[in-house]
Design a protein around this motif. Structure first.
Motif, mmCIF file in Angstrom:
data_model
loop_
_atom_site.group_PDB
_atom_site.id
_atom_site.type_symbol
_atom_site.label_atom_id
_atom_site.label_comp_id
_atom_site.label_asym_id
_atom_site.label_seq_id
_atom_site.Cartn_x
_atom_site.Cartn_y
_atom_site.Cartn_z
ATOM 1 N N UNK A 1 33.342 37.642 37.505
ATOM 2 C CA UNK A 1 33.025 39.065 37.326
ATOM 3 C C UNK A 1 32.869 39.754 38.682
ATOM 4 N N UNK A 2 32.157 39.101 39.579
ATOM 5 C CA UNK A 2 31.953 39.662 40.917
ATOM 6 C C UNK A 2 33.272 39.754 41.676
ATOM 7 N N UNK A 3 34.124 38.751 41.526
ATOM 8 C CA UNK A 3 35.426 38.780 42.185
ATOM 9 C C UNK A 3 36.270 39.939 41.682
ATOM 10 N N UNK A 4 36.257 40.129 40.384
ATOM 11 C CA UNK A 4 37.013 41.227 39.775
ATOM 12 C C UNK A 4 36.541 42.580 40.300
ATOM 13 N N UNK A 5 35.232 42.750 40.370
ATOM 14 C CA UNK A 5 34.669 44.005 40.883
ATOM 15 C C UNK A 5 35.005 44.200 42.366
ATOM 16 N N UNK A 6 34.873 43.144 43.148
ATOM 17 C CA UNK A 6 35.166 43.241 44.580
ATOM 18 C C UNK A 6 36.637 43.546 44.823
ATOM 19 N N UNK A 7 37.522 42.941 44.011
ATOM 20 C CA UNK A 7 38.954 43.212 44.149
ATOM 21 C C UNK A 7 39.253 44.682 43.871
ATOM 22 N N UNK A 8 38.658 45.208 42.801
ATOM 23 C CA UNK A 8 38.878 46.613 42.460
ATOM 24 C C UNK A 8 38.374 47.535 43.575
ATOM 25 N N UNK A 9 37.207 47.226 44.121
ATOM 26 C CA UNK A 9 36.663 48.042 45.208
ATOM 27 C C UNK A 9 37.507 47.918 46.476
ATOM 28 N N UNK A 10 37.978 46.707 46.766
ATOM 29 C CA UNK A 10 38.818 46.518 47.953
ATOM 30 C C UNK A 10 40.127 47.281 47.816
ATOM 31 N N UNK A 11 40.688 47.278 46.622
ATOM 32 C CA UNK A 11 41.938 47.997 46.371
ATOM 33 C C UNK A 11 41.729 49.503 46.468
ATOM 34 N N UNK A 12 40.640 49.979 45.918
ATOM 35 C CA UNK A 12 40.371 51.420 45.897
ATOM 36 C C UNK A 12 39.978 51.965 47.262
ATOM 37 N N UNK A 13 39.243 51.175 48.032
ATOM 38 C CA UNK A 13 38.709 51.683 49.300
ATOM 39 C C UNK A 13 39.394 51.132 50.537
ATOM 40 N N UNK A 14 40.092 50.007 50.397
ATOM 41 C CA UNK A 14 40.700 49.370 51.557
ATOM 42 C C UNK A 14 39.670 48.675 52.442
ATOM 43 N N UNK B 1 37.530 45.942 54.148
ATOM 44 C CA UNK B 1 37.636 44.515 54.444
ATOM 45 C C UNK B 1 36.409 43.764 53.945
ATOM 46 N N UNK B 2 35.280 44.425 53.888
ATOM 47 C CA UNK B 2 34.066 43.783 53.376
ATOM 48 C C UNK B 2 34.225 43.433 51.889
ATOM 49 N N UNK B 3 34.796 44.345 51.127
ATOM 50 C CA UNK B 3 35.020 44.070 49.703
ATOM 51 C C UNK B 3 36.074 42.982 49.518
ATOM 52 N N UNK B 4 37.073 42.975 50.381
ATOM 53 C CA UNK B 4 38.094 41.929 50.316
ATOM 54 C C UNK B 4 37.469 40.565 50.613
ATOM 55 N N UNK B 5 36.575 40.516 51.595
ATOM 56 C CA UNK B 5 35.894 39.259 51.904
ATOM 57 C C UNK B 5 34.975 38.841 50.763
ATOM 58 N N UNK B 6 34.320 39.791 50.133
ATOM 59 C CA UNK B 6 33.479 39.485 48.968
ATOM 60 C C UNK B 6 34.320 38.877 47.845
ATOM 61 N N UNK B 7 35.545 39.385 47.680
ATOM 62 C CA UNK B 7 36.448 38.837 46.672
ATOM 63 C C UNK B 7 36.766 37.368 46.973
ATOM 64 N N UNK B 8 37.131 37.101 48.216
ATOM 65 C CA UNK B 8 37.472 35.728 48.611
ATOM 66 C C UNK B 8 36.279 34.803 48.403
ATOM 67 N N UNK B 9 35.109 35.259 48.786
ATOM 68 C CA UNK B 9 33.898 34.451 48.623
ATOM 69 C C UNK B 9 33.621 34.166 47.149
ATOM 70 N N UNK B 10 33.739 35.174 46.304
ATOM 71 C CA UNK B 10 33.473 34.997 44.876
ATOM 72 C C UNK B 10 34.474 34.048 44.223
ATOM 73 N N UNK B 11 35.731 34.139 44.602
ATOM 74 C CA UNK B 11 36.748 33.233 44.063
ATOM 75 C C UNK B 11 36.475 31.802 44.522
ATOM 76 N N UNK B 12 36.062 31.649 45.769
ATOM 77 C CA UNK B 12 35.730 30.318 46.279
ATOM 78 C C UNK B 12 34.566 29.712 45.503
ATOM 79 N N UNK B 13 33.540 30.498 45.259
ATOM 80 C CA UNK B 13 32.387 30.023 44.480
ATOM 81 C C UNK B 13 32.835 29.655 43.068
ATOM 82 N N UNK B 14 33.655 30.490 42.446
ATOM 83 C CA UNK B 14 34.142 30.210 41.091
ATOM 84 C C UNK B 14 34.927 28.895 41.067
#
Length: 70
Positions: free
Chosen positions: A22-35, A37-50
């Motif tokens: 869920x967190x990865x999905x949200x971070x991906x959407x935010x990274x896509x919408x805002x560009x 890099x912090x949200x993109x890193x949050x996405x990578x971290x969440x996917x790694x944890x998953x």
């Protein structure tokens, strides 16, 4: 999968796995919408944890993770 994992422990891992997705999905959407890099890193971290939680537990892979490596 962890040896001798109890059903309660497995449910615990599965719940955190789904939360991480869920967190990865949200971070991906935010990274896509805002560009951002912090949200993109949050996405990578969440996917790694998953991925780690999936490897530890004994449950079905969520369809949202179909493109992610185990």
């Amino acid at each position: 999968m962890l040896p001798e994992l109890t059903p309660i422990q497995n449910r615990y891992f599965e719940q955190y796995y789904l939360t991480a997705l869920d967190q990865a999905e949200e971070s991906f959407a935010l990274a896509t919408a805002t560009g951002s890099k912090d949200h993109a890193q949050d996405y990578v971290t969440s996917i790694t944890v998953a991925n780690l939680l999936y490897g530890l537990g004994n449950f079905e892979k969520d369809p949202r993770q179909s493109g992610c490596k185990r």
